[in-house]
Design an enzyme around this catalytic site. Structure first.
Site, PDB file in Angstrom:
ATOM      1  N   ASP A  97       0.867  -1.183   0.000  1.00 19.37           N
ATOM      2  CA  ASP A  97       0.000   0.000   0.000  1.00 19.37           C
ATOM      3  C   ASP A  97       0.910   1.241   0.000  1.00 19.37           C
ATOM      4  O   ASP A  97       2.127   1.147   0.203  1.00 19.37           O
ATOM      5  CB  ASP A  97      -0.948  -0.004   1.200  1.00 19.37           C
ATOM      6  CG  ASP A  97      -2.162   0.892   0.933  1.00 19.37           C
ATOM      7  OD1 ASP A  97      -2.079   1.766   0.046  1.00 19.37           O
ATOM      8  OD2 ASP A  97      -3.194   0.724   1.615  1.00 19.37           O
TER       9      ASP A  97
HETATM   10  C1  NOJ Z   1      -3.965   4.001   0.201  1.00 19.71           C
HETATM   11  C2  NOJ Z   1      -5.162   3.132   0.325  1.00 19.71           C
HETATM   12  O1  NOJ Z   1      -5.108   2.403   1.542  1.00 19.71           O
HETATM   13  C3  NOJ Z   1      -5.354   2.148  -0.811  1.00 19.71           C
HETATM   14  O2  NOJ Z   1      -6.608   1.565  -0.697  1.00 19.71           O
HETATM   15  C4  NOJ Z   1      -5.191   2.826  -2.140  1.00 19.71           C
HETATM   16  O3  NOJ Z   1      -5.373   1.895  -3.164  1.00 19.71           O
HETATM   17  C5  NOJ Z   1      -3.824   3.467  -2.198  1.00 19.71           C
HETATM   18  N1  NOJ Z   1      -3.685   4.450  -1.135  1.00 19.71           N
HETATM   19  C6  NOJ Z   1      -3.542   4.133  -3.533  1.00 19.71           C
HETATM   20  O4  NOJ Z   1      -4.314   5.260  -3.685  1.00 19.71           O
END
Ligand code: NOJ
Length: 762
Positions: free
Chosen positions: A284
């Protein structure tokens, strides 16, 4: 699966692999990698957000990502749906380093430019076909803009409505979650193995167990036993792997004391070895860097550990690109670790067809044909109708067209609230607001009615929290400019002139989603003040609840004449809501999360254990049993609950045989009769309870569901096949077992109202 079995399986797989002829893909990638420098290989493991994110417009040589690409140090980019930008940056990738095309990702979560209801809402349709179709349309639209990789489905099971990201998932049940996870994967990637230019690669997230965040506080630690994780939470991730998901995203949380992003058990033992996943895993955003704050080590150490645990791509931490070369020189990691991860990313690009045609997803003709089309919008309306949960109706609904209504409340005419969280590409201002949808079918007046919250600071944090982080110092539009009393008085005046009041209250999108945990999950105070004033007019009040999470609705349940929970219903939300309010569609959605009576009950979920001192959900306090002094144990609305405009009667459940040999099967049947006056859909649910097992088992577990259309007065027989698969669980040794003995087999319209028979498994 036991470790010993994994080892045997792996040895067998390796010996087969050693003899098997190489696939075209393997040969292609062998050749490519033989020509790549170490730096270029590490570059493939690096993912960045597009500069300027969604608004990224032009590619310039000053752009940090362009500089990285020119140096062969970037493998993918995400966050831009700007086709021109993506085309330009793809050209740079092809001209630079080893000339490898970029993978281009995006948070396409519940639709793209055409927006469907938020995922939690979609789950309340209990309709995997519908979910698959929404994902297919999203894939078609996103690929038409140049995106080939979506950060979806989000399959985190959640039992705690304080967690704002509950809105992004499929609710609290692992069986339903698993069926929906497969549907998303099929919808995005298509049903066959090949990727055509309307198929996107999925990225299943957040792997794993992010929804178990303690106390519902976002990013918080997860304290689950491995057994409970396997039984209660992991199935959706597993089913997505079985459906062929191309990639996974590691989650922010820790599990068993190890951050998920460096968790060998989760990524390697379970996902790859036990479930056979062959794609790549991306972190993530900044999750590798965050392992430093978790207290594991410096960026070099956590990067090395994450890579060795099975992570392949680093989103926005610059840990891989910044430290792996050094770690290799120092003998901290092996060349094989880097090669393995690089190969997996190249394989994904190969499967997407990017080596054949790097511009495959950048066809300039497609957007006009495939994005935000009238057909897609029509389907958004259809989909939304199936996701509206009728929680209460004392008879006021459905309304007759022609009824004079006052549509009031802060969510009544807020088109931008319809799309909900993660809808960056939506045509927000064009979404059909509740007032617009309703006023298309009946005479309607509008009043804003109230602030969101009485506390100005809370409201400002909600509305502008994102801007405060990303654009600090920016002048923010003032709020609370009109006094609350005046807003309420205007709404009351409109209500007095109407036959029925439609009060649209709840959560604006920033009140749920990422970084939006709440300790008080009631309808906010200012809005309750409005509801009280409306009630005092004596007019019937229909509450239309916009929300991304279960709320505590005890007072509303007593005082409102009807409650329709519409979540964030998407681009055509207002029209879909009008379809249900005015009877063109009989509501059929059912909850996939328990709605608590009090925040103090959380976490709350239907598939809980019995304890040694069980206490029935609906009985008052009794000392020395497992209950509360000040509140019932049970939810206000249970899992699986939702009303219809008709009534259904269930026959007792019957079994084709009272005994089942371990390798046999049995059919459980009920006859459901539509005893009301309207044709309608009903979601029939099957639960089991393992009465005695070597480990404790939940009081109920969903193991089957069917959505059936039943004409008024007609009956339908609904069958469920049971085998040892439905009756198995992970025992204390984490083995998947079905233990002989008696099981209760229960069928009903929701998790509370079920009839049971006993099945003996021999
Ligand atoms: C953080 C989030 O937790 C995740 O769900 C998302 O896909 C990513 N950022 C990218 O934007």
């Amino acid at each position: 699966m036991k470790l010993k079995n994994i080892a045997i399986g792996l040895a067998a797989a390796l010996s087969v692999a050693a003899c098997a002829p190489k696939s075209d893909m393997d040969k292609y990638i062998d050749d490519l990698m033989s020509r790549m420098t170490l730096e270029q290989k590490i570059g493939q493991l690096n993912l960045h957000s597009a500069s300027g994110f969604i608004s990224a417009l032009r590619v310039t040589e000053e752009d940090e990502n362009v500089k990285l690409l020119r140096a062969g140090r970037l493998g993918g980019i995400y966050g831009s749906g700007n086709t021109e930008y993506l085309r330009e940056i793809q050209k740079v990738a092809l001209e630079s380093g080893a000339g490898i095309p970029l993978i281009t990702g995006m948070d396409v979560i519940h639709g793209f430019e055409t927006v469907f209801p938020v995922p939690l809402a979609l789950s309340t349709s209990w309709n995997p076909d519908l979910v698959e179709k929404t994902a297919r349309i999203a894939a078609k639209e996103a690929t038409a803009r140049g995106i080939n990789w979506v950060f979806s489905p989000m399959v985190d099971i959640c039992r705690d409505a304080r967690w704002g990201r509950i809105v992004e998932g499929g609710g609290e049940d692992p069986f339903l979650g698993g069926e929906l996870a497969k549907a998303y994967v099929y919808g995005y990637q298509g049903r066959d193995d090949a990727f055509d230019n309307t198929d996107v690669m999925t990225c299943v997230k957040h792997y794993a167990l992010y929804g178990g965040a303690e106390a519902g506080r976002d990013y918080n630690s997860v304290f689950l036993s491995r057994q409970e994780a396997l039984n209660g939470y992991l199935r959706p991730y597993q089913q997505a792997a079985y459906a062929g998901a191309g990639s996974y995203m590691s989650s922010f949380n820790e599990f068993e004391g190890i951050p998920a992003t460096m968790n060998t058990y989760l990524m390697d033992e379970l996902l790859r070895k036990a479930w056979g996943f062959e794609g790549f895993i991306v972190s993530d955003a900044t999750a590798i860097l965050e392992e430093v704050a978790h207290g594991i080590g410096d960026l070099q150490e956590v990067s090395a550990r994450s890579l060795q645990a099975g992570l392949d791509m680093d989103m926005n931490s610059d840990g891989f690109v910044g430290t792996l070369e050094k770690s290799l020189r120092e003998g901290r990691i092996y060349q094989a670790d880097i090669d393995r991860a690089c190969r997996r990313i190249l394989e994904a690009k190969y499967k997407l067809g990017l080596f054949d045609d790097p511009f495959k997803y950048l066809d300039p003709e497609r957007a006009a044909r495939d994005v935000y089309t009238p057909e897609h919008l029509a389907f958004a309306r259809e989909a939304a109708r199936e996701c509206l949960v009728l929680l209460k109706n004392d008879g006021v609904l459905p309304l007759k067209k022609g009824t004079r209504v006052a549509v009031v409340g802060p969510l009544a005419n807020d088109a931008s609230a319809m799309a909900g969280t993660w809808s960056m590409s939506s045509h927000n201002a064009e979404s059909i607001s509740l007032f617009q949808g309703i006023s298309e079918v009946t005479p309607a007046t509008y009043a804003e009615g109230s602030w969101l919250f009485k506390d100005k600071e809370i409201e400002e944090n909600i509305l502008y929290g994102m801007m405060k982080v990303f654009a600090p110092g920016r002048q923010l539009p003032p709020i609370h400019t009109v006094p609350q009393q005046k807003l309420v008085a205007d709404a009351v005046a409109k209500a007095r002139q109407a036959d029925v009041v439609i009060a649209c209250v709840g959560e604006v999108p920033n009140m749920n989603g990422e970084g939006a945990s709440r300790t008080d999950i009631s309808v906010p105070d200012a809005q309750v003040e409005l509801l009280k004033a409306l009630k005092a007019t004596g007019k019937p009040v229909v509450m239309v609840l916009v929300t991304g999470r279960p709320l505590t609705l005890n007072w509303e349940n007593e005082q409102m004449d009807a409650i329709l929970n519409v979540w964030s219903p998407g681009s055509e939300g207002g029209r879909a809501v009008a379809d249900v309010l005015f009877g063109d569609y009989s509501p059929s959605a059912k909850l996939t999360t328990s709605f608590p009576r009090a925040v103090g009950q959380l976490p709350l979920y239907y598939n809980h254990k019995n304890t040694g001192r069980p206490h029935p959900d609906d009985e008052p306090y009794r000392k020395f049993t497992s209950c509360y002094e000040d509140e019932l144990n049970g939810p206000l609305y249970p899992f699986g609950f939702g009303l219809s405009y008709t009534t259904f009667e269930y026959s007792p459940v019957t079994l084709s045989s009272a005994e089942m040999p371990m390798d046999g099967s049995v059919t459980a049947s009920v006859t459901v009769t539509n005893s009301g006056g309207r044709d309608a859909d009903e979601i029939v649910q099957l639960y089991i309870h393992d009465i005695y097992a070597t480990s404790t088992r939940p009081v109920k577990e969903l193991k089957g569901f069917k959505k059936v259309h039943i004409a008024a007065g007609a009956s339908v027989k609904v069958d469920f096949t049971l085998t040892k698969e439905e009756l198995s669980y992970f025992n204390h040794d984490c083995d998947w077992v079905c233990e002989p003995g008696d099981f209760e087999i229960m069928v009903g319209p929701n998790s509370w109202d079920t009839e049971a028979v006993i099945l003996r498994v021999l």
